[in-house]
Structures are given as C-alpha cells and as structure tokens.
Design a protein around this motif. Structure first.
Motif, PDB file in Angstrom:
ATOM      1  N   ALA A   1      33.475  36.735  30.098  1.00  0.00           N
ATOM      2  CA  ALA A   1      34.297  37.932  30.299  1.00  0.00           C
ATOM      3  C   ALA A   1      34.784  37.958  31.746  1.00  0.00           C
ATOM      4  CB  ALA A   1      33.497  39.194  29.994  1.00  0.00           C
ATOM      5  N   THR A   2      36.099  37.939  31.918  1.00  0.00           N
ATOM      6  CA  THR A   2      36.690  37.971  33.256  1.00  0.00           C
ATOM      7  C   THR A   2      37.111  39.396  33.598  1.00  0.00           C
ATOM      8  OG1 THR A   2      37.472  35.697  33.058  1.00  0.00           O
ATOM      9  CG2 THR A   2      38.512  37.063  34.739  1.00  0.00           C
ATOM     10  N   ILE A   3      36.654  39.865  34.758  1.00  0.00           N
ATOM     11  CA  ILE A   3      36.968  41.206  35.244  1.00  0.00           C
ATOM     12  C   ILE A   3      37.936  41.064  36.415  1.00  0.00           C
ATOM     13  CG2 ILE A   3      36.005  43.394  36.013  1.00  0.00           C
ATOM     14  CD1 ILE A   3      34.969  42.324  33.266  1.00  0.00           C
ATOM     15  N   LEU A   4      39.033  41.808  36.379  1.00  0.00           N
ATOM     16  CA  LEU A   4      40.056  41.720  37.412  1.00  0.00           C
ATOM     17  C   LEU A   4      40.199  43.050  38.136  1.00  0.00           C
ATOM     18  CD1 LEU A   4      41.199  40.293  34.540  1.00  0.00           C
ATOM     19  CD2 LEU A   4      42.892  39.433  36.143  1.00  0.00           C
ATOM     20  N   ASN A   5      40.583  42.976  39.411  1.00  0.00           N
ATOM     21  CA  ASN A   5      40.976  44.165  40.168  1.00  0.00           C
ATOM     22  C   ASN A   5      42.470  44.057  40.446  1.00  0.00           C
ATOM     23  OD1 ASN A   5      41.399  46.332  41.836  1.00  0.00           O
ATOM     24  ND2 ASN A   5      39.928  45.720  43.406  1.00  0.00           N
ATOM     25  N   ILE A   6      43.268  44.814  39.707  1.00  0.00           N
ATOM     26  CA  ILE A   6      44.721  44.775  39.870  1.00  0.00           C
ATOM     27  C   ILE A   6      45.209  45.975  40.674  1.00  0.00           C
ATOM     28  CG2 ILE A   6      45.063  43.451  37.755  1.00  0.00           C
ATOM     29  CD1 ILE A   6      45.843  46.049  36.343  1.00  0.00           C
ATOM     30  N   GLY A   7      44.264  46.668  41.337  1.00  0.00           N
ATOM     31  CA  GLY A   7      44.615  47.846  42.113  1.00  0.00           C
ATOM     32  C   GLY A   7      44.899  47.533  43.568  1.00  0.00           C
ATOM     33  N   ASP A   8      44.800  48.564  44.414  1.00  0.00           N
ATOM     34  CA  ASP A   8      45.206  48.462  45.817  1.00  0.00           C
ATOM     35  C   ASP A   8      44.055  48.553  46.799  1.00  0.00           C
ATOM     36  OD1 ASP A   8      47.960  48.339  45.105  1.00  0.00           O
ATOM     37  OD2 ASP A   8      47.967  50.511  44.830  1.00  0.00           O
TER      38      ASP A   8
ATOM     39  N   GLY B   1      22.325  41.829  25.839  1.00  0.00           N
ATOM     40  CA  GLY B   1      21.743  41.556  27.145  1.00  0.00           C
ATOM     41  C   GLY B   1      21.654  42.807  27.996  1.00  0.00           C
ATOM     42  N   ASN B   2      21.597  42.606  29.309  1.00  0.00           N
ATOM     43  CA  ASN B   2      21.456  43.703  30.256  1.00  0.00           C
ATOM     44  C   ASN B   2      22.757  43.945  31.012  1.00  0.00           C
ATOM     45  OD1 ASN B   2      18.633  43.970  29.697  1.00  0.00           O
ATOM     46  ND2 ASN B   2      18.247  42.188  31.007  1.00  0.00           N
ATOM     47  N   ASN B   3      22.804  45.072  31.727  1.00  0.00           N
ATOM     48  CA  ASN B   3      23.935  45.331  32.617  1.00  0.00           C
ATOM     49  C   ASN B   3      24.038  44.210  33.646  1.00  0.00           C
ATOM     50  OD1 ASN B   3      24.140  47.732  31.258  1.00  0.00           O
ATOM     51  ND2 ASN B   3      23.580  49.025  32.990  1.00  0.00           N
ATOM     52  N   GLN B   4      25.269  43.852  33.983  1.00  0.00           N
ATOM     53  CA  GLN B   4      25.501  42.910  35.074  1.00  0.00           C
ATOM     54  C   GLN B   4      26.335  43.601  36.146  1.00  0.00           C
ATOM     55  OE1 GLN B   4      26.355  38.816  34.344  1.00  0.00           O
ATOM     56  NE2 GLN B   4      25.743  38.906  32.188  1.00  0.00           N
ATOM     57  N   THR B   5      26.137  43.183  37.395  1.00  0.00           N
ATOM     58  CA  THR B   5      26.791  43.847  38.520  1.00  0.00           C
ATOM     59  C   THR B   5      27.618  42.857  39.323  1.00  0.00           C
ATOM     60  OG1 THR B   5      24.978  45.447  38.692  1.00  0.00           O
ATOM     61  CG2 THR B   5      26.442  45.235  40.593  1.00  0.00           C
ATOM     62  N   ILE B   6      28.862  43.227  39.567  1.00  0.00           N
ATOM     63  CA  ILE B   6      29.723  42.495  40.500  1.00  0.00           C
ATOM     64  C   ILE B   6      29.664  43.240  41.825  1.00  0.00           C
ATOM     65  CG2 ILE B   6      32.071  41.740  40.999  1.00  0.00           C
ATOM     66  CD1 ILE B   6      32.584  41.678  37.992  1.00  0.00           C
ATOM     67  N   ALA B   7      29.268  42.558  42.876  1.00  0.00           N
ATOM     68  CA  ALA B   7      29.067  43.228  44.165  1.00  0.00           C
ATOM     69  C   ALA B   7      30.364  43.818  44.698  1.00  0.00           C
ATOM     70  CB  ALA B   7      28.475  42.250  45.176  1.00  0.00           C
ATOM     71  N   SER B   8      31.458  43.059  44.613  1.00  0.00           N
ATOM     72  CA  SER B   8      32.712  43.534  45.203  1.00  0.00           C
ATOM     73  C   SER B   8      33.876  42.749  44.627  1.00  0.00           C
ATOM     74  CB  SER B   8      32.670  43.362  46.726  1.00  0.00           C
ATOM     75  OG  SER B   8      33.901  43.716  47.312  1.00  0.00           O
ATOM     76  N   LEU B   9      34.990  43.442  44.412  1.00  0.00           N
ATOM     77  CA  LEU B   9      36.246  42.801  44.020  1.00  0.00           C
ATOM     78  C   LEU B   9      37.368  43.399  44.857  1.00  0.00           C
ATOM     79  CD1 LEU B   9      36.404  42.436  40.105  1.00  0.00           C
ATOM     80  CD2 LEU B   9      36.172  40.626  41.814  1.00  0.00           C
ATOM     81  N   ALA B  10      37.961  42.581  45.705  1.00  0.00           N
ATOM     82  CA  ALA B  10      39.108  43.020  46.495  1.00  0.00           C
ATOM     83  C   ALA B  10      40.357  43.004  45.620  1.00  0.00           C
ATOM     84  CB  ALA B  10      39.284  42.106  47.704  1.00  0.00           C
ATOM     85  N   PRO B  11      41.428  43.660  46.040  1.00  0.00           N
ATOM     86  CA  PRO B  11      42.669  43.620  45.262  1.00  0.00           C
ATOM     87  C   PRO B  11      43.106  42.182  44.986  1.00  0.00           C
ATOM     88  CG  PRO B  11      42.832  45.274  46.981  1.00  0.00           C
ATOM     89  CD  PRO B  11      41.555  44.533  47.231  1.00  0.00           C
ATOM     90  N   GLY B  12      43.430  41.905  43.722  1.00  0.00           N
ATOM     91  CA  GLY B  12      43.873  40.575  43.335  1.00  0.00           C
ATOM     92  C   GLY B  12      42.760  39.622  42.979  1.00  0.00           C
ATOM     93  N   GLN B  13      41.514  40.005  43.200  1.00  0.00           N
ATOM     94  CA  GLN B  13      40.397  39.125  42.878  1.00  0.00           C
ATOM     95  C   GLN B  13      39.923  39.331  41.440  1.00  0.00           C
ATOM     96  OE1 GLN B  13      37.336  39.826  45.868  1.00  0.00           O
ATOM     97  NE2 GLN B  13      38.074  38.103  47.091  1.00  0.00           N
ATOM     98  N   ASN B  14      39.195  38.336  40.920  1.00  0.00           N
ATOM     99  CA  ASN B  14      38.576  38.451  39.608  1.00  0.00           C
ATOM    100  C   ASN B  14      37.266  37.692  39.612  1.00  0.00           C
ATOM    101  OD1 ASN B  14      38.922  35.637  38.195  1.00  0.00           O
ATOM    102  ND2 ASN B  14      40.911  36.083  39.139  1.00  0.00           N
ATOM    103  N   GLN B  15      36.423  38.003  38.653  1.00  0.00           N
ATOM    104  CA  GLN B  15      35.147  37.306  38.509  1.00  0.00           C
ATOM    105  C   GLN B  15      34.791  37.230  37.037  1.00  0.00           C
ATOM    106  OE1 GLN B  15      32.051  38.407  41.270  1.00  0.00           O
ATOM    107  NE2 GLN B  15      30.415  37.763  39.900  1.00  0.00           N
ATOM    108  N   THR B  16      34.262  36.085  36.627  1.00  0.00           N
ATOM    109  CA  THR B  16      33.877  35.869  35.233  1.00  0.00           C
ATOM    110  C   THR B  16      32.365  35.968  35.094  1.00  0.00           C
ATOM    111  OG1 THR B  16      35.796  34.464  34.806  1.00  0.00           O
ATOM    112  CG2 THR B  16      33.943  34.277  33.285  1.00  0.00           C
ATOM    113  N   LEU B  17      31.932  36.784  34.147  1.00  0.00           N
ATOM    114  CA  LEU B  17      30.516  36.951  33.831  1.00  0.00           C
ATOM    115  C   LEU B  17      30.234  36.322  32.474  1.00  0.00           C
ATOM    116  CD1 LEU B  17      30.061  40.708  34.828  1.00  0.00           C
ATOM    117  CD2 LEU B  17      29.666  38.689  36.250  1.00  0.00           C
TER     118      LEU B  17
END
Length: 445
Positions: free
Chosen positions: A171-178, A201-217
């Motif tokens: 699952a890829t999470i994106l930050n398309i905001g500002d 499973g359990n909750n997973q945490t993304i520490a930080s996503l800057a604008p334009g960044q994404n992370q796959t869990l």
C-alpha cells in the motif's frame, strides 16, 4: 484664556474648549457677575490625546504561506502618551485574543492548529481615552498536507492466488498537499472498516511525509475463498477526520479486491494407473487400471456417504420436474451465495442451466445433468448430482451432493494431455458436518 462666554445663574452649562495641544492641561473656570464680583473654580487636570498611532503588523506578512497550522502573530503598538494599550487581534473578522500591550513593545501570540486555507488578520487598540486605532488588513494562507491512496496504489504479491496463500499487500501512501504530515497511522482491513471489518495485522506508522513524497507499507494476509476486499485506511478514525488536518479528508480510504475462486481443479491420467493430481500436479490418488475411458470420477464431502447408484440430476425432482431453485440452495449450503463464481452464477443463466448432458453411471443413464466446462477447455465437463436415497422428492440441501466428470483417453487440454479434469467447490469439504476434506470416487469401466 482658552475661551469665554456667558452662562445662566445656577444652571448646568456645557462649553466646548478651543483646540488644545496633546498633553496634560489644568482647567480653571473663572466667573464674574454684573456687579463685577469674580471668583475662580478649583482647578482640574485633563489630558488631551489623539487616537493612538496603532499597531505595526510584523508577521505573518501579507500574502504569506505560513509553515504550519500553528501560526505566530507579531505586531508592535505605539502611542504618544499611554503606557499601556488594550489591543485585540482579529483573524478572519473574529476576535482571536485580547491583551494589554505596553506602549512601543512587541506582542507575540501563537494560534494553535489553525484551519487550512486563506485567512485575514489585523489588530485594534484603544487608549485610556477610548480612542480606537485600527491596523492594516493582511492575508495569509495556512497550508495543509493531503494524504491519499487509491486502488491503483494497492497491489498484491500474487494476483492469481489460491485459498490460504500468504499474500503480501503493498500500500503506497502519498502526500499531495502543501505541508508535511507527521506520525501518520495506516491500517489494513479485510472488508470495509465502516462495517466492522477485521483488521489485518497491526497499525503501521509513517514518521513523516513532505509534500510530494510517498511511502509504501506492506501487510501480510492469508487469503480466503471469495472476494478479499482489502481496505487501506490513512489517519484513523475517519469518522472524526483523524488527527491530521488535511486539505481533503475524503481520500484516506481505498480498497482493491483479490478474488479467490470457489472452485478447486483436479486432473488425472490413466497409464497403468489412474493418477489424480491438483492444479500444481501434486499427486492426490492412484488407482491401478489399464483403460479408464468411459469411467467417471465423482467427488463428495468425505463425511457424506453417497449411494452412487441413487444419483439424480440437480435441478430436477424425482418426477423430472424442473427445480431451478436447487442452485441457490446449493450456494447457501456451501456459503457461496455472494461469490462471483457461485454455483448459481457458474451453472445457470437467470436460473436456467447453461448446458445439460447425460451421464451413464453404473450402466444407468442420468438425464438433464447441468454441466459446465471443467476448466477453460470444453474437452471435459463437470456435472452436479444429488443422492435420492437420503429422502425427499426433491433436493433441499439435506441430501448428499456429488460432482462428476467422465474419463477420457489422453485428451489435450489447457493443462496438457490428461484423461480427466474436474472442478470442485472448495467449500464442499464442509457440506456435511464433521471433517474438512472431500472424497474421490472412481467408477471404472
């Protein structure tokens, strides 16, 4: 002398002074009557003040995009006389905070968690004389992150999976905001969480996503028969828009479906022995036989004890009347009613069998047996029978259920050269209470 005039005896009289300079003044009232008698009042002290030269706005600058939702306001206020002024900070037309500000000093105030979007601000201040000063009006924008995912950002390690496979969900999470989002909670569910679905499973945490960044869990899931609707949820709980203020709160949930078919497929060869294997060619059964052509393979729940000489076509009662409700009853008994490849959907079109044929079992013909292709080829057919020896004049899901196919001789099909192929619903294993397996029967010619 500032001004003069006349006043009636013993009557309260108002009089406007001529313009005086700013500062402290002493007022003395002198009076003289017609007899030239004169007297002076007790002096009083007044201060003359112009409206205060009010606030100079410092930050946020006009048109600025602030760095976070915690907005720092800074301004100064000056007055030529008063040491302390009563000031009010307005944000978007509403009073936000009031305070007493020393003359000539800086005033700082932080508004926490301000709503995303365009805002206006200004400051008003009053001096001791009630004079009001109003600053310029400035605007600024509070940026916000926008966390999102959708079906195209959800994938599976295996797309053609079978029951009980261990599948990795990506699952890829994106930050398309500002602005940057921090401490982002992500969850996975089997089914819609708004309907009380089971969390994977359990909750997973993304520490930080800057604008334009994404992370796959990744999440691990053991597949089940039917539609595995895999939901991904960002920043729960969604009902209260989570803990992160975003530009768009409606794109934090998405799903993708991994469908596990109802049917298991088996195939076999007869060359000195009758060899039964599953789709990955793992041996299941072996029978010694020289020529199996014209025989049949039958499959039932192992806990059933079908009378193979008393089998009858499903969809027909004992007097051969049409009973198309049988297919829905089978689905209910197999817990397959909601599947996209249910018995009813697979074998019928609007309740009518797509195809029927005759099987000759133990030298007795069984007419009007509903059949479908055993696999993607039409070389082999799988039919459905019910056991009339269990009682009743029509099928009602209490009688034994049997799936059947006819043996051939070295027929080329989608799985190579085989002597039979048969499809069997996986949940047939639990059709009758007891164990969790199926039994294979062979009618050999």
């Amino acid at each position: 002398m500032n001004s003069n005039g006349s006043a009636p005896d013993a009557v309260s009289t108002n009089h406007t002074l001529a313009t005086i300079t700013e500062g402290t003044h002493q007022i003395l009232l002198g009076a003289r009557d017609n007899a030239e008698n004169s007297a002076n009042s007790t002096p009083i002290t007044i201060r003359s003040m112009r409206p205060c030269r009010t606030s100079q706005l410092v930050t946020p600058l006009s048109g600025a995009e602030v760095l976070s939702a915690d907005v720092l306001f800074n301004y100064t206020v000056t007055d030529n006389i008063d040491a302390l002024l009563n000031c009010t900070l307005y944000v978007s037309g509403e009073p936000d905070v009031g305070s007493s500000v020393p003359n000539g000093s800086w005033s700082n105030y932080t508004h926490l968690d301000m709503a995303y979007g365009l805002h206006y601000w200004n400051v008003t201040c009053r001096d001791d004389a009630g004079n009001l000063g109003v600053s310029e009006l400035r605007n600024f924008t509070v940026p916000a992150p926008d966390l999102m995912t959708n079906a195209s950002y959800i994938s599976f390690s295996v797309n053609n999976s079978t029951e009980d496979d261990n599948v990795t969900i990506n699952a890829t999470i994106l930050n398309i905001g500002d602005s940057t989002a921090t401490t982002i909670i992500v969850q996975a569910f089997l089914g819609d969480p708004d309907m009380g679905a089971l969390q994977i499973g359990n909750n997973q945490t993304i520490a930080s996503l800057a604008p334009g960044q994404n992370q796959t869990l990744t999440f691990n899931h053991t597949t089940r028969i039917g539609a595995n609707h895999i939901y991904i949820v960002i920043d729960p709980p969604l009902a209260s828009n989570g803990t992160i203020a975003e530009q768009d709160e409606t794109n934090n949930k998405a799903y993708r479906t991994l469908t596990i078919g109802l049917f298991e497929f088996f195939l076999g060869n007869a060359s000195a022995v009758l060899r039964v294997t599953d789709q990955i060619y793992s041996p299941v059964f072996l029978w010694d036989i020289e020529n199996a052509t014209g025989g049949h393979i039958l499959v039932a729940d192992e806990d059933s004890i079908p009378d193979l000489a008393s089998l009858h076509a499903i969809g027909r009662d004992l007097t051969n009347n049409v009973r198309f409700e049988d297919f829905a009853e089978i689905d209910a008994a197999l817990n397959a009613s909601t599947f996209t490849d249910s018995i009813n959907i697979t074998y019928t079109a609007s309740g009518t069998p797509k195809q029927v044929t005759t099987f000759t079992l133990f030298k007795e013909p069984i007419l009007n047996v509903p059949v479908v292709n055993s696999t993607s080829s039409d070389q082999f057919l799988t039919g459905i029978l019910w056991d009339t020896s269990d009682g009743g004049t029509q099928y009602n899901a209490t009688q034994d259920l049997v799936f059947v196919t006819e043996l051939g001789d070295q027929i080329l099909g989608p799985n190579g050269i085989v002597d039979f192929e048969i499809r069997v619903p996986a949940t047939l294993r639990s059709y009758t209470a007891g164990g969790n397996t199926v039994a294979f029967y062979a009618e050999l010619p």
